[in-house]
Design a protein around this motif. Structure first.
Motif, PDB file in Angstrom:
ATOM      1  N   PHE A  59      52.260  84.237 -16.640  1.00  0.00           N
ATOM      2  CA  PHE A  59      51.153  83.664 -17.417  1.00  0.00           C
ATOM      3  C   PHE A  59      49.909  84.538 -17.325  1.00  0.00           C
ATOM      4  CE2 PHE A  59      47.315  81.099 -17.672  1.00  0.00           C
ATOM      5  CZ  PHE A  59      47.510  80.360 -18.831  1.00  0.00           C
ATOM      6  N   ILE A  60      49.527  84.896 -16.116  1.00  0.00           N
ATOM      7  CA  ILE A  60      48.312  85.702 -15.938  1.00  0.00           C
ATOM      8  C   ILE A  60      48.504  87.091 -16.547  1.00  0.00           C
ATOM      9  CG2 ILE A  60      46.750  86.741 -14.242  1.00  0.00           C
ATOM     10  CD1 ILE A  60      47.366  84.335 -12.414  1.00  0.00           C
ATOM     11  N   SER A  61      49.709  87.638 -16.436  1.00  0.00           N
ATOM     12  CA  SER A  61      49.996  88.947 -17.031  1.00  0.00           C
ATOM     13  C   SER A  61      49.851  88.902 -18.543  1.00  0.00           C
ATOM     14  CB  SER A  61      51.417  89.400 -16.656  1.00  0.00           C
ATOM     15  OG  SER A  61      51.544  89.528 -15.259  1.00  0.00           O
ATOM     16  N   VAL A  62      50.289  87.799 -19.158  1.00  0.00           N
ATOM     17  CA  VAL A  62      50.158  87.642 -20.607  1.00  0.00           C
ATOM     18  C   VAL A  62      48.680  87.547 -21.002  1.00  0.00           C
ATOM     19  CG1 VAL A  62      50.593  86.075 -22.543  1.00  0.00           C
ATOM     20  CG2 VAL A  62      52.447  86.662 -20.973  1.00  0.00           C
ATOM     21  N   VAL A  63      47.887  86.828 -20.210  1.00  0.00           N
ATOM     22  CA  VAL A  63      46.443  86.742 -20.482  1.00  0.00           C
ATOM     23  C   VAL A  63      45.830  88.143 -20.488  1.00  0.00           C
ATOM     24  CG1 VAL A  63      44.218  85.934 -19.609  1.00  0.00           C
ATOM     25  CG2 VAL A  63      46.202  84.402 -19.572  1.00  0.00           C
ATOM     26  N   ILE A  64      46.166  88.943 -19.492  1.00  0.00           N
ATOM     27  CA  ILE A  64      45.625  90.309 -19.408  1.00  0.00           C
ATOM     28  C   ILE A  64      46.157  91.158 -20.548  1.00  0.00           C
ATOM     29  CG2 ILE A  64      45.645  92.410 -18.006  1.00  0.00           C
ATOM     30  CD1 ILE A  64      45.583  90.542 -15.534  1.00  0.00           C
ATOM     31  N   ASN A  65      47.439  91.000 -20.855  1.00  0.00           N
ATOM     32  CA  ASN A  65      48.065  91.728 -21.960  1.00  0.00           C
ATOM     33  C   ASN A  65      47.280  91.514 -23.245  1.00  0.00           C
ATOM     34  OD1 ASN A  65      49.886  92.039 -24.295  1.00  0.00           O
ATOM     35  ND2 ASN A  65      51.498  92.371 -22.800  1.00  0.00           N
ATOM     36  N   TYR A  66      47.002  90.254 -23.565  1.00  0.00           N
ATOM     37  CA  TYR A  66      46.320  89.949 -24.821  1.00  0.00           C
ATOM     38  C   TYR A  66      44.829  90.241 -24.758  1.00  0.00           C
ATOM     39  CZ  TYR A  66      50.247  88.423 -27.510  1.00  0.00           C
ATOM     40  OH  TYR A  66      51.412  88.422 -28.238  1.00  0.00           O
ATOM     41  N   MET A  67      44.244  90.207 -23.595  1.00  0.00           N
ATOM     42  CA  MET A  67      42.855  90.635 -23.465  1.00  0.00           C
ATOM     43  C   MET A  67      42.730  92.097 -23.885  1.00  0.00           C
ATOM     44  SD  MET A  67      40.496  90.846 -20.020  1.00  0.00           S
ATOM     45  CE  MET A  67      41.586  92.068 -19.243  1.00  0.00           C
ATOM     46  N   ASP A  68      43.686  92.926 -23.432  1.00  0.00           N
ATOM     47  CA  ASP A  68      43.627  94.345 -23.755  1.00  0.00           C
ATOM     48  C   ASP A  68      44.033  94.645 -25.193  1.00  0.00           C
ATOM     49  OD1 ASP A  68      42.735  94.898 -21.213  1.00  0.00           O
ATOM     50  OD2 ASP A  68      44.721  95.311 -20.407  1.00  0.00           O
ATOM     51  N   TYR A 123      56.011  89.701  -6.782  1.00  0.00           N
ATOM     52  CA  TYR A 123      57.213  89.434  -7.589  1.00  0.00           C
ATOM     53  C   TYR A 123      58.501  89.835  -6.864  1.00  0.00           C
ATOM     54  CZ  TYR A 123      60.768  89.137 -11.101  1.00  0.00           C
ATOM     55  OH  TYR A 123      61.924  88.790 -11.762  1.00  0.00           O
ATOM     56  N   ARG A 124      59.532  88.988  -6.983  1.00  0.00           N
ATOM     57  CA  ARG A 124      60.893  89.287  -6.545  1.00  0.00           C
ATOM     58  C   ARG A 124      61.866  88.623  -7.515  1.00  0.00           C
ATOM     59  NH1 ARG A 124      57.887  91.460  -3.529  1.00  0.00           N
ATOM     60  NH2 ARG A 124      58.091  91.953  -1.311  1.00  0.00           N
ATOM     61  N   ASP A 125      63.081  89.175  -7.635  1.00  0.00           N
ATOM     62  CA  ASP A 125      64.162  88.478  -8.324  1.00  0.00           C
ATOM     63  C   ASP A 125      64.614  87.311  -7.460  1.00  0.00           C
ATOM     64  OD1 ASP A 125      64.188  90.146 -10.533  1.00  0.00           O
ATOM     65  OD2 ASP A 125      65.629  91.539  -9.656  1.00  0.00           O
ATOM     66  N   PRO A 126      65.287  86.303  -8.057  1.00  0.00           N
ATOM     67  CA  PRO A 126      65.642  85.105  -7.279  1.00  0.00           C
ATOM     68  C   PRO A 126      66.399  85.393  -5.982  1.00  0.00           C
ATOM     69  CG  PRO A 126      66.027  84.703  -9.602  1.00  0.00           C
ATOM     70  CD  PRO A 126      65.647  86.151  -9.480  1.00  0.00           C
ATOM     71  N   LYS A 127      67.423  86.226  -6.040  1.00  0.00           N
ATOM     72  CA  LYS A 127      68.243  86.477  -4.851  1.00  0.00           C
ATOM     73  C   LYS A 127      67.507  87.304  -3.800  1.00  0.00           C
ATOM     74  CE  LYS A 127      72.672  85.973  -7.197  1.00  0.00           C
ATOM     75  NZ  LYS A 127      73.945  86.622  -7.608  1.00  0.00           N
ATOM     76  N   CYS A 150      60.320  92.072 -20.861  1.00  0.00           N
ATOM     77  CA  CYS A 150      60.249  91.793 -19.416  1.00  0.00           C
ATOM     78  C   CYS A 150      60.052  90.304 -19.160  1.00  0.00           C
ATOM     79  CB  CYS A 150      59.086  92.560 -18.770  1.00  0.00           C
ATOM     80  SG  CYS A 150      59.440  94.243 -18.280  1.00  0.00           S
ATOM     81  N   ASN A 151      59.090  89.708 -19.862  1.00  0.00           N
ATOM     82  CA  ASN A 151      58.813  88.284 -19.672  1.00  0.00           C
ATOM     83  C   ASN A 151      60.051  87.441 -19.945  1.00  0.00           C
ATOM     84  OD1 ASN A 151      56.143  89.008 -19.183  1.00  0.00           O
ATOM     85  ND2 ASN A 151      55.478  88.565 -21.268  1.00  0.00           N
ATOM     86  N   ASN A 152      60.727  87.756 -21.040  1.00  0.00           N
ATOM     87  CA  ASN A 152      61.910  86.982 -21.405  1.00  0.00           C
ATOM     88  C   ASN A 152      63.044  87.191 -20.405  1.00  0.00           C
ATOM     89  OD1 ASN A 152      63.016  85.196 -23.562  1.00  0.00           O
ATOM     90  ND2 ASN A 152      64.552  86.803 -23.673  1.00  0.00           N
ATOM     91  N   LYS A 153      63.189  88.410 -19.907  1.00  0.00           N
ATOM     92  CA  LYS A 153      64.226  88.690 -18.909  1.00  0.00           C
ATOM     93  C   LYS A 153      63.942  87.915 -17.621  1.00  0.00           C
ATOM     94  CE  LYS A 153      67.821  91.079 -17.361  1.00  0.00           C
ATOM     95  NZ  LYS A 153      67.836  92.555 -17.380  1.00  0.00           N
ATOM     96  N   ILE A 154      62.674  87.849 -17.240  1.00  0.00           N
ATOM     97  CA  ILE A 154      62.306  87.113 -16.021  1.00  0.00           C
ATOM     98  C   ILE A 154      62.621  85.628 -16.177  1.00  0.00           C
ATOM     99  CG2 ILE A 154      60.390  86.415 -14.531  1.00  0.00           C
ATOM    100  CD1 ILE A 154      59.076  89.140 -15.317  1.00  0.00           C
ATOM    101  N   LYS A 200      60.465  75.342  -5.548  1.00  0.00           N
ATOM    102  CA  LYS A 200      59.912  75.526  -6.895  1.00  0.00           C
ATOM    103  C   LYS A 200      59.303  76.919  -7.051  1.00  0.00           C
ATOM    104  CE  LYS A 200      58.985  70.585  -7.479  1.00  0.00           C
ATOM    105  NZ  LYS A 200      60.073  70.382  -8.462  1.00  0.00           N
ATOM    106  N   LYS A 201      59.974  77.898  -6.480  1.00  0.00           N
ATOM    107  CA  LYS A 201      59.460  79.266  -6.535  1.00  0.00           C
ATOM    108  C   LYS A 201      59.427  79.816  -7.952  1.00  0.00           C
ATOM    109  CE  LYS A 201      58.789  79.139  -2.211  1.00  0.00           C
ATOM    110  NZ  LYS A 201      57.414  78.984  -1.722  1.00  0.00           N
ATOM    111  N   ARG A 202      60.312  79.284  -8.815  1.00  0.00           N
ATOM    112  CA  ARG A 202      60.325  79.778 -10.191  1.00  0.00           C
ATOM    113  C   ARG A 202      58.992  79.503 -10.895  1.00  0.00           C
ATOM    114  NH1 ARG A 202      63.125  75.180  -9.657  1.00  0.00           N
ATOM    115  NH2 ARG A 202      63.148  73.549 -11.277  1.00  0.00           N
ATOM    116  N   PHE A 203      58.303  78.447 -10.486  1.00  0.00           N
ATOM    117  CA  PHE A 203      57.017  78.140 -11.117  1.00  0.00           C
ATOM    118  C   PHE A 203      55.911  79.072 -10.611  1.00  0.00           C
ATOM    119  CE2 PHE A 203      59.457  74.119 -11.212  1.00  0.00           C
ATOM    120  CZ  PHE A 203      59.612  74.054 -12.589  1.00  0.00           C
ATOM    121  N   GLN A 204      56.051  79.567  -9.395  1.00  0.00           N
ATOM    122  CA  GLN A 204      55.115  80.594  -8.914  1.00  0.00           C
ATOM    123  C   GLN A 204      55.301  81.890  -9.704  1.00  0.00           C
ATOM    124  OE1 GLN A 204      55.505  81.039  -4.670  1.00  0.00           O
ATOM    125  NE2 GLN A 204      55.097  78.862  -4.255  1.00  0.00           N
ATOM    126  N   ILE A 205      56.571  82.222  -9.975  1.00  0.00           N
ATOM    127  CA  ILE A 205      56.848  83.403 -10.784  1.00  0.00           C
ATOM    128  C   ILE A 205      56.297  83.226 -12.190  1.00  0.00           C
ATOM    129  CG2 ILE A 205      58.696  84.793 -11.801  1.00  0.00           C
ATOM    130  CD1 ILE A 205      58.321  85.189  -8.764  1.00  0.00           C
TER     131      ILE A 205
END
Length: 444
Positions: free
Chosen positions: A24-33, A193-197, A126-130, A14-19
């Motif tokens: 999620f945390i990046s979005v929180v920081i994004n909107y904080m700023d 962060y890593r891509d799946p492969k 970026c978020n959508n691509k991930i 379930k590594k995709r959920f760690q990603i």
């Protein structure tokens, strides 16, 4: 490339959920700023003697560059590895956030907000691509709902925290602390962060689960280019002339209009128009953000549930967005009461509706050609980002006399237009081909 660990057994990791947690945390920081300026607005207005129109310009300055650079940002996402791009832009916008705490003029604040917009521009592509890279299609709305909820649940808890930080350290300390948090998180992102492969601990079962949709799409859509290294003129024509895409572009602008009210003028509305004290407004401001958080989770998980039950995508994907925009019109109710409870209730219903509509990013994954996800995401967010340019300024002019009622009417009107865009322009949900734009892309 990191050595992938192959695990025995059929159960996917379930590594995709760690990603997803990283996003999620990046979005929180994004909107904080993005929004700490709204918390600082009252103090800024007083200390720097700013008018409502000037404050509207400061609020909107972020949107000038953010919207303008969405398409270049989307192209950058298609060309640069996410693991390099994301921590770079995160560090850059965090430094600009920090510098806001060191300046003392209207022009300098405008400049800092514009720089933040420059480097946040590629963040949502970026978020959508991930998510497109890490999640199969039938999990994407839920994944998008989770990371999008970061902008709401994060701010729900951050609004009172940011208000308390400002009460202790002033508006300058608020910006400096926010910037430091972002810089630290950029380092964490790069480490994990890593891509799946390339991920060191994902197993083959999860990889197959993620790639199953890719195989299905390739086999059922023969017109879709299998490999595309360059973006052609034909691609741009398809992206800018397709009626379906314009439906989601217009919808995103209207959706952003409500969001921008809450991200910019909402604390000022509570303090200066509704007469609440600063700390109280910080806690009450969190209630609509919690409602929006609930809305986006209900939307994402119910939408994926309906898809898995065989309900058509036209219903499963579009219904939450249309219903959400119609609920946003309830913001008008705040114009007809002086009771703080009912004001917050009507605003919470409206922001719940905004959250319900916020899985709109899933349409980028569903409609965009696979090799143009970044470009379509950039166009989508660019036009949506125009709301960040125009709405704060329009509200600034509408409230010059101290009356917020016209501003709320304006927001409700945007919501009605957005619902019509999804009803009448998007139509059948199917991936767009760039092979025959004269047939597939209907100009409007």
């Amino acid at each position: 490339m990191l050595q992938q660990t192959t695990k025995i057994g059929d159960k996917p990791t379930k590594k995709r959920f760690q990603i997803l947690t990283l996003i999620f945390i990046s979005v929180v920081i994004n909107y904080m700023d993005r929004t700490n300026i709204s918390v600082a607005a009252s103090a800024l207005t007083e200390e720097l003697s700013l008018s409502s129109v000037q404050m509207g310009l400061i609020f909107s300055a972020f949107g000038w560059t953010y919207s303008l650079l969405q398409i270049p940002g989307g192209l950058t996402v298609d060309l640069v590895k996410i693991r390099i791009l994301y921590p770079f832009i995160l560090t850059a916008w965090s430094i600009a956030t920090l510098v806001q705490g060191l300046v003392s003029s209207f022009a300098a604040l405008i400049g800092c907000r514009m720089i933040i917009g420059v480097f946040e521009a590629p963040s949502y592509p970026c978020n959508n691509k991930i998510v497109t890279t890490w999640f199969p299609e039938n999990e994407r709305a839920s994944a998008i709902a989770v990371y999008t909820s970061g902008q709401f649940i994060g701010l729900a808890f951050l609004m009172p925290v940011l208000a308390l930080i400002q009460s202790q350290f002033g508006w300058r300390g608020l910006f400096i602390i926010s910037g430091i948090i972002g810089i630290v998180w950029a380092v964490v992102w790069y480490i994990f962060y890593r891509d799946p492969k390339d991920h060191p601990s994902i197993n083959q079962s999860e990889l197959k689960l993620i790639e199953a949709d890719e195989v299905k799409t390739t086999s059922t859509n023969s017109k879709e280019p299998k490999k595309e290294t360059k973006i052609s003129k034909q691609d741009f024509i398809a992206v800018f002339s397709n009626k379906k895409l314009w439906g989601i572009y217009i919808g995103q602008y209207c959706l952003g209009g409500t969001l921008m009210f809450f991200l910019t003028w909402f604390p000022t509305y509570l303090v200066e128009y509704r007469g609440l004290d600063f700390i109280q407004s910080g806690f009450l401001a969190s209630v609509p953000f919690l409602a929006a958080f609930c809305g986006v989770l209900v939307s994402g998980f119910s939408s994926d549930f309906l898809v898995k039950k065989g309900v058509s995508k036209e219903v499963a994907r579009k219904a939450p967005i249309i219903v959400g925009m119609l609920l946003t019109i309830f913001i008008l109710g705040a114009n007809y009461t002086d009771d703080t409870f009912w004001v917050i209730t009507f605003l919470s219903i409206a922001f719940f509706g905004n959250g319900l509509s916020s899985i709109a990013w899933v349409f980028v994954s569903l409609l965009a050609p696979k090799h143009l996800v970044g470009l379509v995401g950039g166009c989508f967010n660019s036009i949506g980002g125009l709301s960040a340019v125009t709405v704060p300024i329009i509200i600034g002019f509408l409230v010059q006399g101290g009356d917020f009622k016209p501003a709320l009417i304006f927001i409700a009107s945007l919501a009605a237009i957005g619902s019509c865009a999804y009803l009448f322009l998007v139509g059948k949900i199917e991936r767009i081909s760039t092979e025959s734009p004269s047939v597939e892309a209907k100009a409007i």
